[in-house]
Design an enzyme around this catalytic site. Structure first.
Site, PDB file in Angstrom:
ATOM      1  N   LYS A  61     -11.653   5.844  13.734  1.00  0.00           N
ATOM      2  CA  LYS A  61     -10.648   6.674  13.074  1.00  0.00           C
ATOM      3  C   LYS A  61     -11.003   8.133  13.358  1.00  0.00           C
ATOM      4  CE  LYS A  61      -8.602   7.356   8.441  1.00  0.00           C
ATOM      5  NZ  LYS A  61      -8.645   6.912   7.029  1.00  0.00           N
TER       6      LYS A  61
ATOM      7  N   SER B 245      -4.256   5.327   4.967  1.00  0.00           N
ATOM      8  CA  SER B 245      -4.248   6.317   6.020  1.00  0.00           C
ATOM      9  C   SER B 245      -4.831   5.843   7.351  1.00  0.00           C
ATOM     10  CB  SER B 245      -5.040   7.549   5.563  1.00  0.00           C
ATOM     11  OG  SER B 245      -6.402   7.228   5.380  1.00  0.00           O
TER      12      SER B 245
ATOM     13  N   SER C 223      -7.042   3.064   1.856  1.00  0.00           N
ATOM     14  CA  SER C 223      -6.717   3.405   3.254  1.00  0.00           C
ATOM     15  C   SER C 223      -7.290   2.489   4.316  1.00  0.00           C
ATOM     16  CB  SER C 223      -7.136   4.842   3.548  1.00  0.00           C
ATOM     17  OG  SER C 223      -6.263   5.746   2.927  1.00  0.00           O
TER      18      SER C 223
END
Lengths: 95, 484
Positions: free
Chosen positions: B76, B151, B175
């Site tokens: 990420k 997210s 997330s």
């Protein structure tokens, strides 16, 4: 909870965020909605509860006061917006 | 090749059926072919990947390989990667080349994992749909009209479309788990501070936790073995001895007590999700577990408390982005205040600005007690709910998300509506507990996720239950039809 335009301007100033005049009504609307939503917390009597700041109620760990990092100023300043002679440049702060 | 688990890939590498360079090329080719449709990567690190793959092949040849040496993965874009752009999904960090590696990145490198690239995400991890990213929304591989969740939406979409075998994510209010649910994957949020937060760009420091998103519980266990561990550079890191998270995967579920919180199955949950979960619960009962009704009475207060605590922490954490030392700086500032205000005003997106302002307001003079302190007391209540439940049961089971993936644009006009999509995941972060999401079915071709919440440091037990479920079902083997 409904915020006024002047309050949103004050919060934005405290948060050091510029908002355009055109954007303020929508921020005022959204922030008011969020504050109205969190208002339901106030229905709960929490007088007997201790605040929980950390999920495991841990306290900060201490370490011996010895140098553990080397100075990497030049390396870190390669990504700075503006530097001169090893200093970060900003608009004049002191007259 | 792209449907293999980490265990199968590791075996193929160790038996020389393929090299790490071949495997890396294979996934880089898939990224090149499919990423434009999904927008799941912000940066593809081709050169780094091939260099790491070469090094991994040398380790494999010299017999010095670890379990996962040579396997490609993605990070990420919230994890700092030295010499590589680390944007956190924000314009304010669009030019940020991280000067150091996050501990998570270092650990992956040390074991010989190969980094394919950095995945898209909601800006500063603030969002539940990946629509707040400066780099544009990510599409859900199961339906390109739908959001992947957020997210960690880029990581989830990339794994679901088999553009990478596994990826890292972070979870502040859901997330990892919510995008895993919406994309049909297995995603684990570990106990708070089991995985180091060093070099993981901070959003809300008392809630943030990194973890793996993969195809199976076993894959997730294998990556957690790499990610977990004490780190002196993270002041809240847990001094927990290393565990092998694979070691209990094959344990029997006989005698395991599963709690079903009534508050998670009531109003607000889509009824067809309730039915899919019923079937999954029966499967676990057939495997030997027993189910019990429990109560988490303060569940409804979790989202309101979270939307004071997380913004309060973010308003403090994000004060470092000021246009002085790194990141975006506005043009021709007239004075220092103008520099701060316009760099931040122009550099942050709307959702980030909203949260910074809510936090600033909640912490400002005269409002601190009413908002921040009250929220911290509610947090205590939420935590006590879980502590009471774990006196009765071993794990807690419920939905991960109240609906399947919603459509792009469906919730962007109403922040509060978006916040409520994390109603079942947020309480877990407030308490700091471990939890995972696994796929348990589909509704109208969109995946359904089931959440398992464990007591502190019981990741191995959660993975055991998830693995046993996956031995009996095939939901985790389904592939989005456009990406076979």
């Amino acid at each position: 909870m409904s915020l006024q335009k002047a309050e949103v301007e004050k919060i934005a100033h405290l948060a050091r965020i510029s908002l355009s005049e055109a954007d303020i009504p929508l921020y005022t609307h959204h922030l008011s909605n969020i504050l109205a939503f969190v208002e339901q917390m106030n229905q709960i009597d929490t007088a007997s509860l201790t605040p929980m700041a950390h999920p495991l109620d841990a306290t900060a760990r201490l370490r011996p006061d010895i140098v553990s990092e080397t100075n990497q100023r030049d390396h870190f300043q390669t990504i700075a917006p503006q530097v001169e002679a090893g200093l970060y440049l900003v608009p004049k702060v002191i007259e | 090749m792209h449907n293999k688990t980490l265990t199968e890939l590791a075996q193929a590498l160790q038996q020389r059926q393929c090299s790490s360079v071949e495997l890396t090329h294979y996934f880089l080719n898939r990224i090149e072919r499919y990423n434009a449709q999904l927008n799941s990567f912000i940066t593809v690190t081709t050169e780094v990947a091939l260099a790491q793959a070469h090094a991994a092949d040398q380790r494999l040849q010299s017999g010095q390989a670890d379990r996962l040496t040579g396997i490609p993965m993605a990070h990420k874009d919230i994890f700092c990667t030295q010499g590589i752009k680390t944007s956190c999904g924000s314009k304010i960090l669009d030019n940020f080349i991280a000067p150091y590696n996050a501990t998570v990145v270092e650990k992956c490198q040390a074991t010989g994992l190969v980094m394919l690239g950095k995945t898209n995400m909601d800006e500063f991890a603030m969002g539940s749909s990946n629509e707040t990213s400066y780099y544009g929304p990510v599409k859900n591989p199961w339906d390109l009209q739908a959001v992947p969740g957020g997210s960690s939406g880029g990581s989830a979409a990339a794994v679901a479309a088999r553009l990478t075998p596994i990826a890292t994510g972070t979870d502040t209010g859901g997330s990892i788990r919510q995008p895993a649910a919406l994309c049909g994957l297995t995603g684990l949020k570990p106990t708070y501070s089991l995985v180091s937060r060093y070099g993981m760009i901070a959003f809300a420091s008392s809630l943030d936790q990194g973890g793996p998103i993969g195809l199976t519980a076993q894959d997730v266990a294998l990556l957690l073995n790499v990610l977990a561990g004490f780190d002196t550079r993270d002041s809240t890191s847990l001094a927990h001895p290393p565990e092998d998270y694979q070691s209990h995967l094959n344990d029997s579920l006989a005698g395991i007590k599963i709690g079903l919180p009534r508050e998670y199955f009531g109003e607000g949950l889509s009824s067809d999700i309730g039915q899919v979960l019923e079937t999954a619960i029966k499967e676990l009962e057939q495997a030997g577990a027993t189910c019990h009704d429990i109560h988490l009475p303060n569940t409804a207060l979790a989202v309101p408390a979270y939307y004071i605590i997380a913004p309060a922490e973010c308003s403090s954490n994000l004060s470092r982005f000021d246009g002085v030392r790194f990141g975006y700086r506005c043009q021709d500032p007239s004075d220092i205040i103008d520099l701060y205000k316009r760099s931040r005003g122009e550099g942050f997106g709307a959702e980030v600005k909203r949260r910074i302002m809510i936090g600033t307001y909640a912490l400002s003079a005269g409002y601190y007690d009413a908002y921040y302190l009250q929220a911290q007391k509610i947090r205590r209540l939420i935590s006590q709910d879980f502590a009471n439940a774990f006196k009765e049961v071993d794990v807690i089971l419920g939905p991960t998300s109240p609906t399947t993936a919603f459509n792009l644009g469906e919730k962007t006009d109403d922040p509060v509506k978006m916040y409520l999509s994390d109603i079942y995941t947020i309480p877990v972060n407030l308490a700091g507990l471990p939890a995972l999401s696994i796929p348990v079915g589909f509704i109208k071709q969109r995946p359904v996720g089931m959440q398992l919440i464990g007591n502190y440091l019981r990741e191995a037990q959660l993975l055991n239950i998830a693995h046993q479920y996956q031995q009996r079902t095939a939901w985790h083997k389904q592939i989005p039809p456009q990406f076979t």
